[in-house]
Design a protein around this motif. Structure first.
Motif, PDB file in Angstrom:
ATOM      1  N   CYS A 117      58.493   7.110  14.150  1.00  0.00           N
ATOM      2  CA  CYS A 117      59.685   7.419  14.964  1.00  0.00           C
ATOM      3  C   CYS A 117      60.962   6.932  14.279  1.00  0.00           C
ATOM      4  CB  CYS A 117      59.591   6.777  16.354  1.00  0.00           C
ATOM      5  SG  CYS A 117      58.190   7.288  17.359  1.00  0.00           S
ATOM      6  N   GLU A 171      56.687  11.644  14.824  1.00  0.00           N
ATOM      7  CA  GLU A 171      56.423  11.913  16.240  1.00  0.00           C
ATOM      8  C   GLU A 171      57.207  13.147  16.684  1.00  0.00           C
ATOM      9  OE1 GLU A 171      56.922  11.861  20.477  1.00  0.00           O
ATOM     10  OE2 GLU A 171      58.521  11.733  18.999  1.00  0.00           O
ATOM     11  N   HIS A 219      59.150  14.295  19.349  1.00  0.00           N
ATOM     12  CA  HIS A 219      60.567  14.271  19.741  1.00  0.00           C
ATOM     13  C   HIS A 219      61.461  13.898  18.558  1.00  0.00           C
ATOM     14  CE1 HIS A 219      59.757  15.000  23.907  1.00  0.00           C
ATOM     15  NE2 HIS A 219      59.157  13.842  24.115  1.00  0.00           N
ATOM     16  N   ASP A 248      62.294   0.774  20.478  1.00  0.00           N
ATOM     17  CA  ASP A 248      61.220   1.701  20.131  1.00  0.00           C
ATOM     18  C   ASP A 248      61.113   2.785  21.199  1.00  0.00           C
ATOM     19  OD1 ASP A 248      58.969   2.987  19.192  1.00  0.00           O
ATOM     20  OD2 ASP A 248      57.730   1.183  19.115  1.00  0.00           O
ATOM     21  N   TYR A 265      58.844   5.194  21.255  1.00  0.00           N
ATOM     22  CA  TYR A 265      57.480   5.756  21.259  1.00  0.00           C
ATOM     23  C   TYR A 265      56.936   5.865  22.680  1.00  0.00           C
ATOM     24  CZ  TYR A 265      52.623   6.474  19.799  1.00  0.00           C
ATOM     25  OH  TYR A 265      51.368   6.986  19.615  1.00  0.00           O
ATOM     26  N   ARG A 266      56.390   7.026  22.983  1.00  0.00           N
ATOM     27  CA  ARG A 266      55.790   7.355  24.276  1.00  0.00           C
ATOM     28  C   ARG A 266      56.787   7.327  25.435  1.00  0.00           C
ATOM     29  NH1 ARG A 266      49.762   4.642  23.870  1.00  0.00           N
ATOM     30  NH2 ARG A 266      49.053   6.078  22.282  1.00  0.00           N
ATOM     31  N   GLN A 267      58.045   7.554  25.116  1.00  0.00           N
ATOM     32  CA  GLN A 267      59.085   7.632  26.139  1.00  0.00           C
ATOM     33  C   GLN A 267      59.637   9.054  26.174  1.00  0.00           C
ATOM     34  OE1 GLN A 267      61.923   4.420  26.369  1.00  0.00           O
ATOM     35  NE2 GLN A 267      60.592   3.097  25.155  1.00  0.00           N
TER      36      GLN A 267
END
Length: 183
Positions: free
Chosen positions: A53, A87, A89, A156, A158-160
């Motif tokens: 990311c 990633e 996005h 971070d 990530y996964r948001q």
């Protein structure tokens, strides 16, 4: 900019080989300065955790800004998802800004990478601390991406949701731009 001013512009504790700092001082006045002029740092390593990311986003943004210059920009992760691409996005945002990061594959940070880099930019203080533990001799070249700005850590995403990635992209873009004068 005088040689003294050029030297003062280099981040504190950074080691700059004499021949490059002289070339920088000579080129900084604008006389004889070309896109191929030697910069203060020619090997930049950017760190985050997964290397999918934040660090690849910064890597590809910095590469675009330094296109045509002899500066090697790479990235790695402290707990990399080795072999994974950027990633989703983060990749979308880069593509929307005209950057193709499809060649990227996450790499695990090792001490050799830290030794070879001339400048190491981390997204968070803890990244720099972990890098210093891995290669204590590299401590003098470890800096936060946001060092010259009003923020320290780049969170971070990530996964948001995508909005978190957009916010982080903006921070990374500003951080990258703030380092250009040193490269």
């Amino acid at each position: 900019m005088s040689a003294t001013a050029a030297a003062a512009a280099v981040p504190r504790f950074a080691t700059v080989p004499e021949e490059r700092s002289s070339a920088r001082a000579a080129g900084a006045s604008g006389a004889g300065h070309t896109e191929q002029s030697a910069g203060v740092f020619n090997k930049v390593l950017i760190l985050c955790v997964g290397n999918i990311c934040r660090s690849p986003t910064a890597e590809y943004l910095l590469r675009r800004q330094l296109a045509g210059r002899d500066v090697q920009v790479t990235s790695a992760g402290l707990g990399a998802l080795v072999g994974h691409p950027v990633e989703g996005h983060a990749m979308e945002l880069l593509q929307e800004h005209g950057i193709d990061a499809s060649p990227h594959r996450a790499r695990q940070l090792d001490a050799q990478m830290l030794r070879e880099a001339e400048l190491v930019l981390g997204m968070e203080r803890r990244h720099l601390a972990a890098a210093a533990r891995l290669a204590p001799e590299a401590s003098g070249k470890l800096f936060l991406l946001g060092r010259w700005l009003e923020f320290d850590d780049v969170p971070d995403p990530y996964r948001q949701p995508r909005q978190a990635f957009e916010d982080v992209y903006g921070l990374i873009e500003r951080g990258v731009d703030s380092w250009l004068r040193y490269l």
